[in-house]
Design an enzyme around this catalytic site. Structure first.
Site, short mmCIF file in Angstrom:
data_model
loop_
_atom_site.label_atom_id
_atom_site.label_comp_id
_atom_site.label_asym_id
_atom_site.label_seq_id
_atom_site.Cartn_x
_atom_site.Cartn_y
_atom_site.Cartn_z
N LYS A 64 0.80 -1.17 -0.13
CA LYS A 64 -0.15 -0.11 -0.07
C LYS A 64 0.86 1.42 -0.16
CE LYS A 64 -0.88 -1.22 4.83
NZ LYS A 64 -2.16 -1.44 5.61
N LYS A 136 16.08 8.60 7.75
CA LYS A 136 17.35 8.90 6.89
C LYS A 136 17.18 10.42 6.58
CE LYS A 136 19.83 7.60 2.85
NZ LYS A 136 20.12 7.02 1.85
N HIS A 286 30.31 -7.28 48.29
CA HIS A 286 30.78 -7.88 47.28
C HIS A 286 30.24 -8.92 46.68
CE1 HIS A 286 34.37 -5.03 48.06
NE2 HIS A 286 34.70 -5.56 49.06
N GLY A 315 29.75 -0.42 55.05
CA GLY A 315 29.83 -0.07 53.71
C GLY A 315 29.05 -0.85 52.68
#
Length: 525
Positions: A64, A136, A286, A315
């Protein structure tokens, strides 16, 4: 100069209102099929694409917009005289704005009864072609794929002109979108097993692992650095990920999350989500849990978790599976913490941390989803596996010793097993009373992990007498079992499956302790 917009959408969200605003701004409307019909029904003057091309839609709608009168209007550069002369020579009108979204391929193929023929018919051809053409030529054509972009574009249009920055942003969005669309189609087709394409009217068998895999992730943020200051890093989010994963976070306060923060926070969040019946707290350092506990409240769970290894918790990352209230926050605020994660953080808790602006507070919706797959990068390739979402229930445990664990011991064993799943292998975890007592992680031998867990408990001033022990994989020899029993373990949970299972079972019987097998291993590398 009159602008022209071509609109062809499968998602009709907001399109009538957007088209009406374009019309009131003097923009000419072109459209196709169902979109044109919808606009006409809402009394908007719209020209069918067939009137422009001179051809009707054909091949059941497959053709189309694939026509020079459409693509010429999209691709002609307005600043190139030869382009504009070619348009005039062939009677082609310029198209200044394109609004397209693509056939719902993902929705179609997500249906369990989707046949190959149905999937193929939901592959959009004309839409991506138009989008790529317009993107584009972004300097001259504004291209939209997302209803969320309608209002800002209208705002700029009404102010005089759509800016270059907006056009370029939208063009980049289009190329990412069409790449994802093609990748999705490729993943689907490459997952269809050999020979399945011969019967397009049946539901094809699909493998989990396509022969070619395409991934698309969106960058959420750049980071100051990676694991170490000399490494660069960024965080990317998977738009298709289910709710409730760490990437779903909302940051309420604190410094920007670091690479290590996010990695550790994920380990903490995934672990704490496995506890569903009572408030739980997980402290990670960790990538390993260094304290896990359940309690009557968030504060009670935190206090117990901290006892396991207060030194390592300094921490650390702290996760809760229940909203963090003011009382719990007051306890947590006494230690140095990097990140706090919870499904909710009350105003009282936020007030506690208002004076500690570096502490990162994250809210994540509590949904018990996991990633469908885990990925690990290796040199020149990618390892992919299904996520380790396997949880063992009480009735799956197999008692292999003469002694049978008590109900309280079974509770401790299952608790320990949940924690061991998130500890780096080799993993040994001592637990009792809904809390970890000693965690041995990531040692090269299982017996060293057992010794390390015992040492950590001793350093924290905790007794292991009467505790339960989980091993993420089988004991290859009886020596590992002897070490945990010597330390005070009164029962053991492990996968089983060793060539020396009989030797280890005999050792448990000799030491007078019950042992259960799960039949499931939880290596974590």
């Amino acid at each position: 100069m009159t602008l022209t917009a071509l609109i062809s959408v499968s998602d009709k969200t907001g399109i009538v209102e957007f088209a009406r605003s374009l019309h009131l701004a003097g923009v000419k409307l072109l459209s196709t099929g169902g979109t044109a019909k919808l606009l006409a029904q809402n009394d908007l003057p719209v020209t069918e694409v067939g009137e422009v091309t001179g051809f009707p839609e054909m091949l059941d709608g497959r053709v189309k917009t694939l026509h020079p009168r459409i693509h010429g209007g999209l691709l002609a550069r307005r600043d190139v005289p030869a382009h504009m002369a070619a348009l005039q020579e062939h009677g082609i009108g310029a198209i200044d704005l394109l609004v397209v979204n693509l056939y719902p391929f993902a929705q179609a193929t997500a249906k369990a009864d989707c046949t190959l023929d149905e999937a193929i018919e939901n592959i959009d051809i004309g839409g991506p072609a138009m989008l790529r053409a317009a993107a584009k030529n972004w300097q001259d054509v504004t291209v939209l794929i997302d209803p969320a972009d309608y209002p800002p574009v209208l705002g700029e249009l009404k102010a005089g002109a759509i800016g270059r920055a907006t056009k370029f942003r939208l063009a980049k969005k289009v190329f990412a979108h069409t790449a994802a669309y093609d990748g999705m189609i490729g993943n689907y087709l490459n997952a269809i097993e050999a020979g399945a394409g011969n019967a397009g009217d049946t539901v094809p068998a699909r493998t989990e692992y396509p022969t070619v895999l395409t991934l698309q992730l969106t960058k959420t943020q750049d980071m100051r650095y990676g694991e170490n200051p000399h490494q660069r890093a960024a965080f990317y989010r998977d738009a298709a990920a289910p709710r409730g994963l760490l990437a779903d976070w909302s940051q309420l306060q604190g410094k920007e999350l670091s690479y290590n923060n996010i990695a550790d926070a994920d380990a903490a969040w995934e672990c704490v989500k496995t506890f569903t019946d009572t408030p739980a707290c997980v402290i990670v350092k960790h990538a390993n849990p260094c304290g896990v506990a359940v309690g009557s409240t968030a504060g009670a769970a935190y206090a117990k978790a901290l006892k396991t290894d207060p030194t390592s918790a300094f921490g650390g990352i702290i996760a809760f599976n229940t909203p963090l209230d003011g009382a719990a926050a007051a306890h947590v605020a006494r230690q140095f913490v990097e990140v706090i994660i919870a499904p909710g953080i009350t105003p009282e808790a936020r007030a506690v941390f208002a004076a500690k602006q570096n502490v990162r507070l994250l809210e994540v919706p509590l949904a018990h989803n996991t990633n469908a797959f885990d990925f690990k990068r290796v040199g020149g390739g990618l390892l992919m596996q299904s996520a380790d979402a396997r949880n063992v229930s009480r009735d799956e445990l197999r008692v292999v010793t003469r002694q049978t664990p008590s109900a309280a011991q079974l509770d401790d064993l299952l608790f320990a097993w949940k924690v061991a799943k998130f500890v780096k292998s080799n993993a040994i975890v001592f637990c009792a009373g809904g809390m970890t007592l000693g965690v041995g992680a990531g040692q090269m031998s299982r017996i060293d992990s057992a010794r390390m867990a015992s040492i950590k408990a001793t350093n924290a001033g905790l007794t292991l007498a009467g505790s339960a022990v989980a091993s993420d994989a089988f004991f290859p020899f009886r020596d590992g079992l002897d070490v945990v029993v010597d330390a005070g373990a009164a029962c053991v949970i492990q996968p089983g499956g060793s060539m020396r299972d009989a030797e280890v079972i005999a050792a448990a019987d000799e030491r007078g302790i019950p042992m259960v097998f799960t039949g499931v291993r939880h290596f974590r590398h």
